[in-house]
Design a protein around this motif. Sequence first.
Motif, short mmCIF file in Angstrom:
data_model
loop_
_atom_site.label_atom_id
_atom_site.label_comp_id
_atom_site.label_asym_id
_atom_site.label_seq_id
_atom_site.Cartn_x
_atom_site.Cartn_y
_atom_site.Cartn_z
N ASP A 246 0.81 -1.22 0.00
CA ASP A 246 0.00 0.00 0.00
C ASP A 246 0.84 1.26 0.00
O ASP A 246 0.33 2.35 -0.28
CB ASP A 246 -0.90 0.03 1.25
CG ASP A 246 -2.18 -0.76 1.04
OD1 ASP A 246 -2.40 -1.25 -0.09
OD2 ASP A 246 -2.95 -0.89 2.01
N GLU A 247 2.12 1.13 0.39
CA GLU A 247 2.94 2.33 0.60
C GLU A 247 4.40 1.99 0.35
O GLU A 247 4.87 0.93 0.80
CB GLU A 247 2.75 2.79 2.05
CG GLU A 247 3.55 4.02 2.42
CD GLU A 247 3.38 4.41 3.89
OE1 GLU A 247 2.69 3.67 4.64
OE2 GLU A 247 3.95 5.44 4.29
N LEU A 289 1.91 6.21 -2.43
CA LEU A 289 0.80 5.54 -1.75
C LEU A 289 -0.21 5.00 -2.73
O LEU A 289 -0.47 5.63 -3.76
CB LEU A 289 0.07 6.55 -0.85
CG LEU A 289 0.86 7.11 0.32
CD1 LEU A 289 0.29 8.46 0.75
CD2 LEU A 289 0.83 6.12 1.47
N ALA A 293 -4.74 5.09 0.57
CA ALA A 293 -4.01 4.48 1.70
C ALA A 293 -3.43 5.56 2.60
O ALA A 293 -3.18 6.69 2.17
CB ALA A 293 -2.89 3.58 1.17
N GLU A 294 -3.23 5.17 3.85
CA GLU A 294 -2.65 6.10 4.83
C GLU A 294 -1.14 5.96 4.82
O GLU A 294 -0.62 4.85 4.71
CB GLU A 294 -3.10 5.67 6.22
CG GLU A 294 -4.11 6.55 6.87
CD GLU A 294 -4.45 6.00 8.24
OE1 GLU A 294 -3.55 5.96 9.11
OE2 GLU A 294 -5.60 5.54 8.40
N ARG A 296 2.02 5.40 6.66
CA ARG A 296 2.35 4.91 8.01
C ARG A 296 3.84 4.59 8.17
O ARG A 296 4.29 4.31 9.28
CB ARG A 296 1.57 3.63 8.32
CG ARG A 296 0.09 3.86 8.48
CD ARG A 296 -0.53 2.87 9.45
NE ARG A 296 -1.95 2.77 9.17
CZ ARG A 296 -2.53 1.72 8.59
NH1 ARG A 296 -1.82 0.65 8.29
NH2 ARG A 296 -3.81 1.73 8.34
#
Length: 301
Positions: A246-247, A289, A293-294, A296
């Motif tokens: 996601d990242e 990202l 998505a966040e 993190r």
Amino acid sequence: MTTMLGQNQYGKAENRVVRVTRDGGTHHIKDLNVSVALSGDMDEVHLSGSNANVLPTDTTKNTVFAFAKEYGIDSAEAFGVHLARHFVTSQQPIHRARIRIEEYAWERIPVADTGRGEHSFVRKGQETRTTEVAYDGERWQVISGLAGLVVLNSTDSEFWGFVKDGYTTLQETTDRILATEVNARWRFAWTGGPGQDAPDWEASYAAVRGDLLGAFAETYSLSLQQSLFAMGSRVIDNSAALAAVDEVRLSLPNKHHFLADLAPFGLKNDNEVYLAADRPYGLIEGTVLRDGAEARIPVTD
Ligand SMILES: O=c1[nH]c(=O)c2[nH]c(=O)[nH]c2[nH]1
């Protein structure tokens, strides 16, 4: 006199020369660290300060870069032979030349056929693989990564159209070497919830590494920032459903290669001979990202 001069030698150490040879769209590179040490009739420079026998170390550096153009670099040994012979036979006071060379080996990055030729390389040697696993009794978070993966494109890189202020001296370029050491961390979507199978970590690592290399090699780059985004995006877009990423956080030092100035020696440098500078270096960092998505992955540096 209570002292006498013992063994002495001098020269320019660690000339970082990169020679690109073009065979149509297929490029070959030689990447050397060349140290020159000369000795001979050098008593006077030490004892009285007369420089009459001293070929400047600066000249020995220039000779390394000029010879890279004039003779090419077939092998480190052949290059060392040219240099050592030159110093001893052209300078009467110099009786011995010692040329030490370290060679950095590169392998080709396999690329999809873009029709633009083969000019992408990865430095031989294993990168460091990293991972960070966190569990709070409910959810897992896995951030894996790699550090020290050194890559180079000998063309398909431009840098122009940038801001110019009163301190800008950088020339615009439409063809340069782009080289970096990839330092990457990527966060898996997997949290270990009910029914979530764990990713195949080994297969995922190989896939992400391949995507980072592939995107670097196949992106026609207008800046390292643009390559960074392409690399992170490819990792996310290509990640398998069961190992979804996601990242991606990337830290990319711009390993500058400056064209050696050979004009004073009447030689043309048609993007063939470069000085590989180690510092200072540009440092390009950024997070990519998946939509929504966040972020993190901690920005630690
Ligand atoms: O790809 C680059 N990005 C930059 O921001 C930059 N700045 C610079 O001097 N050279 C480069 N190259």
